[in-house]
Structures are given as C-alpha cells and as structure tokens.
Design a protein around this motif. Structure first.
Motif: not given
Length: 281
Positions: A161-169
């Motif tokens: 539901v929440w569409a925001g920036p995510s962190v990938l490593t």
C-alpha cells in the motif's frame, strides 16, 4: 480369492479418485498443470540468470575502461583530474550493481552468484586500484560494501500500500573481494613498468612494499582457501617478482642507465624472471 478382493479394492479406489491413467495426459490434468508451474519457475529463473550475465558483462567492460583510464596517472601532470573522471565512471558501475541488487531482491544470492561474479571481481579490481592511487593503501571490503547502498522507489504493486523510497544493498562476498585484490597486483605491476618508463624511481619501491604485504596476507590463506584464490597466487608471485626485480635494477644500476632506457632494461629482466618462474606450480 485374495487376488480378486485386491483387484476390487483397486477398482474402487480408482473410481473414488475419479481418474484414469489416460486422464494424466489431458491438458487439464493436475499433473500437467503442476509441470506447467515448474516450467514457469525454471523459465523465470533462467531469464533472471541471463539478465544478470548481461549486467555483469557491462560492469566488466566499464570497470576495465576505468582501469585503462587510471593507468594514465603515470604520464599526466594533473593526477587529480584523472581520479575525478574515474570517480564518475565508478559511479556508473555502481548503478549497474544496483540493477543486480534489484534482480536479487527476495532471491538466494548463491543461486545466481556465478552469473555476476566476473563483473563484481572486475569492479573490486578497479575500485581498489583507484583507492591505492589516491591513498596508497588497500581498500577494505567494508569500505567497498558501504558504497553499494541504493535508493529505489516502491511501485506499490500487489499488497504493498505504501509507495515510497526503499533502500537496497548489495554485499560483495569475501571470495569476490580476494579475487579482485589478486587481480589488482597485475595492474600495480603494469603501473610499475609505466613509472619506470617515465623516469619515476620512487613509485616502484612503494609498489614493492605494498605488493609484499598483499603477498604475505595471501600466504596466510595458502591452499586452505577457495580454489580460485590459490590458483591466482602464482600470478601474484610473478607480479611481485617483477616489481622487486625492477627495484633491484634501479638500486644497483639506476645511476649508470639513462632514464629513457630504464624501461627497456627492466622489461628484459622481467622477461628473464618470468621464464625462471614458469616451472612453479
């Protein structure tokens, strides 16, 4: 009598199941449906593997171009300009590694490791070469991994539901790091040749001490480490031998040989040293 009862029970079970052997070959058969699911999973995995191979190939090409650029530091007056240009190229390589991180999201890294390990090793070689030229030290695995953090936008698909920036490593494995550092020694040997050819008699002695430290570190691993690491140890010894031989030539005969001839003398001695090392295993 017993056999007749068994046949009757078998017919009863078949009737209860509502399936005949020939039903398994029908398109709507549960068996066919299960194998179609397996086919889809295998095709998806194969397509992902091929995409990773392509990304790895792009990383290898860009990393090699960065290394070729960095070799120019021995022949240009403004070293910082070359290093800044290499920084831009390495940033581009890191963005491609971010694509690998996206592909591996939710996947087991080791299932696809062989697809992208050549590119990652080349990147380690390029970034460690860049770090050495600027700081004259060996970059650590933690420092490399600290730069492989990427911000990505969530698309909010499915149950998200929440569409925001995510962190990938992306975490480079210790084996890929060691293999990249082993390849670095070859580039340092070429840097030594270029330095001698340009009349720089200080850099070869710096490189000799640095390569000796790397060699001593790999000696602790020896044959107990991964096969790929022990296989590259012979090449590492050859690179160290050539650089040490260059330092010997500069120390003993440097004052009597014109600077423009030092590279030729060094190259001939390096070739002799290589022939002497060939029987080693």
């Amino acid at each position: 009598m017993r056999k007749r009862e068994d046949e009757g029970c078998a017919r009863k079970r078949k009737t209860e199941a509502g399936q005949k052997p020939e039903d398994c070959t029908r398109p709507d058969s549960p068996v066919i449906a299960a194998f179609k699911v397996f086919q889809l999973e295998l095709d998806t995995k194969h397509d992902k593997y091929e995409r990773l191979v392509k990304i790895s190939r792009d990383i290898t090409i860009e990393s090699k171009r960065t290394i070729f650029l960095l070799h120019r530091v021995t022949s240009v007056p403004d070293v910082e300009e070359i290093l800044n240009e290499a920084d831009v190229k390495l940033d581009g390589v890191r963005q491609k590694i971010g694509q690998i991180a996206e592909e591996l999201k939710g996947e087991d890294l080791h299932q696809f490791h062989r697809a992208f390990t050549p590119g990652i090793q080349e990147y380690v070689e390029a970034v460690s070469f860049h770090h050495f030229i600027r700081h004259r030290t060996l970059i650590s695995l933690e420092e490399i991994n600290a730069r492989l953090v990427f911000m990505r936008e969530n698309k909010g698909e499915g149950e998200v539901v929440w569409a925001g920036p995510s962190v990938l490593t992306f975490q480079i494995t210790p084996i890929d790091y060691l293999l990249g550092v082993a390849d670095l020694t070859g580039e340092l040997m070429r840097m030594c040749i270029s330095s001698v050819g340009n009349g720089d008699i200080d850099t070869p002695f710096q490189l000799s001490g640095f390569l000796r430290e790397i060699h001593d570190g790999f000696s602790y691993i020896g044959n107990t480490g991964p096969y790929e690491v022990s296989k590259k140890l012979h090449t590492l010894r050859q690179s160290l031998g050539k650089v040490e031989d260059a330092c010997y030539t500069l120390r003993v005969r440097g004052s009597e040989i014109p600077k423009h001839m030092l590279a030729d003398v060094f190259s001939s001695r390096a070739a002799t040293h290589l022939e002497r090392d060939d029987p080693m295993v």
